[in-house]
Design a protein around this motif. Structure first.
Motif, PDB file in Angstrom:
ATOM      1  N   SER A   1       0.650  -1.149  -0.053  1.00 12.30           N
ATOM      2  CA  SER A   1      -0.086  -0.150   0.091  1.00 12.30           C
ATOM      3  C   SER A   1       0.918   1.384  -0.010  1.00 12.30           C
ATOM      4  CB  SER A   1      -0.947   0.043   1.210  1.00 12.30           C
ATOM      5  OG  SER A   1      -0.285   0.134   2.383  1.00 12.30           O
ATOM      6  N   VAL A   2       2.220   1.279   0.506  1.00 14.17           N
ATOM      7  CA  VAL A   2       2.981   2.442   0.353  1.00 14.17           C
ATOM      8  C   VAL A   2       4.124   2.503  -0.678  1.00 14.17           C
ATOM      9  CG1 VAL A   2       2.550   2.580   2.830  1.00 14.17           C
ATOM     10  CG2 VAL A   2       4.687   1.356   2.176  1.00 14.17           C
ATOM     11  N   LEU A   3       4.011   1.251  -1.429  1.00 16.00           N
ATOM     12  CA  LEU A   3       5.152   1.125  -2.531  1.00 16.00           C
ATOM     13  C   LEU A   3       5.214   2.605  -3.480  1.00 16.00           C
ATOM     14  CD1 LEU A   3       5.694  -2.516  -3.627  1.00 16.00           C
ATOM     15  CD2 LEU A   3       7.189  -0.901  -2.273  1.00 16.00           C
ATOM     16  N   HIS A   4       4.004   2.851  -3.819  1.00 20.33           N
ATOM     17  CA  HIS A   4       3.992   3.773  -4.807  1.00 20.33           C
ATOM     18  C   HIS A   4       4.432   5.285  -4.229  1.00 20.33           C
ATOM     19  CE1 HIS A   4       2.502   5.984  -8.357  1.00 20.33           C
ATOM     20  NE2 HIS A   4       2.040   7.326  -7.631  1.00 20.33           N
ATOM     21  N   SER A   5       3.856   5.562  -3.191  1.00 23.03           N
ATOM     22  CA  SER A   5       4.321   6.669  -2.450  1.00 23.03           C
ATOM     23  C   SER A   5       5.764   6.774  -2.070  1.00 23.03           C
ATOM     24  CB  SER A   5       3.722   7.092  -1.314  1.00 23.03           C
ATOM     25  OG  SER A   5       3.676   6.071  -0.349  1.00 23.03           O
ATOM     26  N   ALA A   6       6.399   5.642  -1.827  1.00 25.59           N
ATOM     27  CA  ALA A   6       7.968   5.351  -1.498  1.00 25.59           C
ATOM     28  C   ALA A   6       8.602   5.505  -2.583  1.00 25.59           C
ATOM     29  CB  ALA A   6       7.941   3.992  -0.709  1.00 25.59           C
ATOM     30  N   LYS A   7       8.175   5.111  -3.703  1.00 27.82           N
ATOM     31  CA  LYS A   7       8.840   5.398  -5.025  1.00 27.82           C
ATOM     32  C   LYS A   7       9.199   6.769  -5.439  1.00 27.82           C
ATOM     33  CE  LYS A   7       7.810   0.813  -7.073  1.00 27.82           C
ATOM     34  NZ  LYS A   7       6.777  -0.077  -8.279  1.00 27.82           N
ATOM     35  N   HIS A   8       7.604   7.192  -5.551  1.00 25.47           N
ATOM     36  CA  HIS A   8       7.797   8.893  -5.853  1.00 25.47           C
ATOM     37  C   HIS A   8       8.669   9.703  -4.857  1.00 25.47           C
ATOM     38  CE1 HIS A   8       6.146  12.375  -7.323  1.00 25.47           C
ATOM     39  NE2 HIS A   8       5.748  12.885  -6.173  1.00 25.47           N
ATOM     40  N   GLU A   9       8.497   9.590  -3.487  1.00 21.03           N
ATOM     41  CA  GLU A   9       9.541  10.140  -2.646  1.00 21.03           C
ATOM     42  C   GLU A   9      10.990  10.067  -2.862  1.00 21.03           C
ATOM     43  OE1 GLU A   9       9.938  10.880   2.189  1.00 21.03           O
ATOM     44  OE2 GLU A   9       8.192   9.987   1.516  1.00 21.03           O
ATOM     45  N   TYR A  10      11.110   8.899  -3.160  1.00 20.58           N
ATOM     46  CA  TYR A  10      12.726   8.452  -3.241  1.00 20.58           C
ATOM     47  C   TYR A  10      13.301   9.175  -4.720  1.00 20.58           C
ATOM     48  CZ  TYR A  10      16.631   5.967  -5.163  1.00 20.58           C
ATOM     49  OH  TYR A  10      17.863   5.955  -5.926  1.00 20.58           O
ATOM     50  N   ALA A  11      12.219   8.891  -5.802  1.00 19.40           N
ATOM     51  CA  ALA A  11      12.670   9.444  -7.114  1.00 19.40           C
ATOM     52  C   ALA A  11      12.704  11.233  -6.854  1.00 19.40           C
ATOM     53  CB  ALA A  11      11.517   9.104  -8.154  1.00 19.40           C
ATOM     54  N   SER A  12      11.872  11.754  -5.936  1.00 24.51           N
ATOM     55  CA  SER A  12      11.939  13.182  -5.883  1.00 24.51           C
ATOM     56  C   SER A  12      13.197  13.709  -5.194  1.00 24.51           C
ATOM     57  CB  SER A  12      10.743  13.848  -5.195  1.00 24.51           C
ATOM     58  OG  SER A  12      10.876  15.189  -4.916  1.00 24.51           O
ATOM     59  N   LYS A  13      13.520  12.829  -4.084  1.00 22.33           N
ATOM     60  CA  LYS A  13      14.758  13.226  -3.281  1.00 22.33           C
ATOM     61  C   LYS A  13      16.085  12.968  -4.001  1.00 22.33           C
ATOM     62  CE  LYS A  13      12.844  12.565   1.308  1.00 22.33           C
ATOM     63  NZ  LYS A  13      12.940  12.068   2.583  1.00 22.33           N
ATOM     64  N   ALA A  14      16.247  11.665  -4.823  1.00 26.85           N
ATOM     65  CA  ALA A  14      17.212  11.627  -5.367  1.00 26.85           C
ATOM     66  C   ALA A  14      17.491  12.076  -6.917  1.00 26.85           C
ATOM     67  CB  ALA A  14      17.428  10.015  -5.504  1.00 26.85           C
ATOM     68  N   GLU A  15      16.463  12.686  -7.172  1.00 25.56           N
ATOM     69  CA  GLU A  15      16.179  13.180  -8.651  1.00 25.56           C
ATOM     70  C   GLU A  15      16.426  12.112  -9.851  1.00 25.56           C
ATOM     71  OE1 GLU A  15      18.805  16.756  -8.676  1.00 25.56           O
ATOM     72  OE2 GLU A  15      17.599  17.935  -7.408  1.00 25.56           O
ATOM     73  N   VAL A  16      15.659  10.993  -9.610  1.00 26.01           N
ATOM     74  CA  VAL A  16      15.960   9.976 -10.718  1.00 26.01           C
ATOM     75  C   VAL A  16      14.713   9.336 -10.907  1.00 26.01           C
ATOM     76  CG1 VAL A  16      18.137   9.165  -9.892  1.00 26.01           C
ATOM     77  CG2 VAL A  16      16.113   8.310  -8.746  1.00 26.01           C
ATOM     78  N   HIS A  17      14.627   8.311 -11.924  1.00 25.63           N
ATOM     79  CA  HIS A  17      13.358   7.922 -12.204  1.00 25.63           C
ATOM     80  C   HIS A  17      12.797   6.833 -11.190  1.00 25.63           C
ATOM     81  CE1 HIS A  17      13.490   9.625 -16.282  1.00 25.63           C
ATOM     82  NE2 HIS A  17      14.589   9.184 -16.503  1.00 25.63           N
ATOM     83  N   HIS A  18      11.538   6.658 -11.170  1.00 28.87           N
ATOM     84  CA  HIS A  18      11.064   5.852 -10.194  1.00 28.87           C
ATOM     85  C   HIS A  18      11.826   4.243 -10.409  1.00 28.87           C
ATOM     86  CE1 HIS A  18       6.961   7.958  -9.530  1.00 28.87           C
ATOM     87  NE2 HIS A  18       8.018   8.909  -9.483  1.00 28.87           N
ATOM     88  N   PRO A  19      12.212   3.813  -9.108  1.00 33.06           N
ATOM     89  CA  PRO A  19      12.952   2.557  -9.185  1.00 33.06           C
ATOM     90  C   PRO A  19      11.739   1.403  -9.452  1.00 33.06           C
ATOM     91  CG  PRO A  19      12.711   3.418  -6.798  1.00 33.06           C
ATOM     92  CD  PRO A  19      11.904   4.455  -7.990  1.00 33.06           C
ATOM     93  N   GLU A  20      12.285   0.363  -9.724  1.00 34.22           N
ATOM     94  CA  GLU A  20      11.473  -0.770  -9.912  1.00 34.22           C
ATOM     95  C   GLU A  20      11.663  -1.424  -8.631  1.00 34.22           C
ATOM     96  OE1 GLU A  20      11.178  -5.202 -12.439  1.00 34.22           O
ATOM     97  OE2 GLU A  20      12.530  -3.464 -13.034  1.00 34.22           O
ATOM     98  N   ILE A  21      10.748  -1.652  -7.793  1.00 32.69           N
ATOM     99  CA  ILE A  21      10.978  -2.690  -6.517  1.00 32.69           C
ATOM    100  C   ILE A  21       9.972  -3.945  -6.627  1.00 32.69           C
ATOM    101  CG2 ILE A  21      10.337  -2.581  -3.859  1.00 32.69           C
ATOM    102  CD1 ILE A  21      10.386   0.413  -4.303  1.00 32.69           C
ATOM    103  N   LEU A  22      10.574  -4.967  -6.577  1.00 33.14           N
ATOM    104  CA  LEU A  22      10.080  -6.396  -6.421  1.00 33.14           C
ATOM    105  C   LEU A  22       9.936  -6.915  -5.037  1.00 33.14           C
ATOM    106  CD1 LEU A  22       9.121  -8.753  -8.339  1.00 33.14           C
ATOM    107  CD2 LEU A  22      11.316  -9.700  -8.297  1.00 33.14           C
TER     108      LEU A  22
END
Length: 230
Positions: free
Chosen positions: A144-165
């Motif tokens: 339930s929190v994967l999407h928001s975690a990807k978005h927050e990471y991408a914003s902080k690291a200034e990269v594309h959303h990572p793939e999380i398996l």
């Protein structure tokens, strides 16, 4: 000179010789007694010296044994104090571990914490694709929190959303069935790894507690026990 005179002279000579002999014998006796007394005194002094040396040797041995015994007792006391201190510190750590088990009881706060732990792990790994493991009981919270975690990471690291398996085959150990359980357990959190498994970020609550506890241990000891023992 008639026979009477000769006999008289002979008697005088005999008395003189006898007197000389007696005087000589007396001198020899006195000299012998003096030598005996001197030798006796020397033997007595020699024995006294041996006795004093033996006493001093035994006295030193007793002092050495006393110092060794004192040192052993002092070390034993220090070990007991240190053991008692370690027991208290370990007891505090056990109490903290028990407190961690309550963190996941508040689902809303725990979900936010999981998101923060995932973001932190992603920032440490800085990998475009990662494998995530969690407790089986936390699976739905993580999803339930994967999407928001990807978005927050991408914003902080200034990269594309990572793939999380998310690993659905291997889960982290569950919460302990009892406080006295010796089985493997996990109080919550996540473990992230690069796809090749060479880089791992263990971001479980237990791992975080271990890191904080190890880092703060000197400060904890100082607060509890003051300065170290001399």
């Amino acid at each position: 000179m008639n026979d009477a005179d000769v006999a008289k002279q002979i008697q005088q000579m005999v008395r003189f010789i006898r007197q000389e002999a007696e005087e000589k014998a007396s001198e020899i006796s006195v000299s012998a007694e003096e030598e005996f007394n001197i030798e006796k005194l020397q033997l007595v002094e020699a024995e006294k010296k041996k006795i004093r040396q033996e006493y001093e040797r035994k006295e030193k041995q007793v002092e050495v044994r006393k110092k060794i015994e004192y040192s052993m007792q002092l070390n034993a006391s220090r070990i007991k104090v240190l053991q008692a201190q370690d027991d208290l510190v370990n007891s505090m750590k056990e109490d903290a571990t028990k407190q961690l088990l309550r963190v996941s009881h508040n689902h809303h706060e725990y979900k936010n914490l999981l998101k923060e732990l995932i973001v932190q792990g992603l920032l440490r790994l800085k990998e475009p694709a990662v494998l995530l493991r969690c407790r089986k009981e936390d699976h739905h919270h993580v999803e339930s929190v994967l999407h928001s975690a990807k978005h927050e990471y991408a914003s902080k690291a200034e990269v594309h959303h990572p793939e999380i398996l998310v690993d659905h085959d291997v889960y982290l150990p569950p919460s302990p069935s009892s406080h006295d359980s010796h089985e493997m357990f996990c109080s919550g959190g996540v473990v992230l790894a690069s796809r090749d498994g060479k880089i791992v970020c263990e971001n479980t609550l237990d791992a975080r507690l271990e890191v904080v506890f190890r880092k703060k241990l000197p400060e904890i000891r100082k607060l509890l026990f003051g300065q170290a023992m001399a």
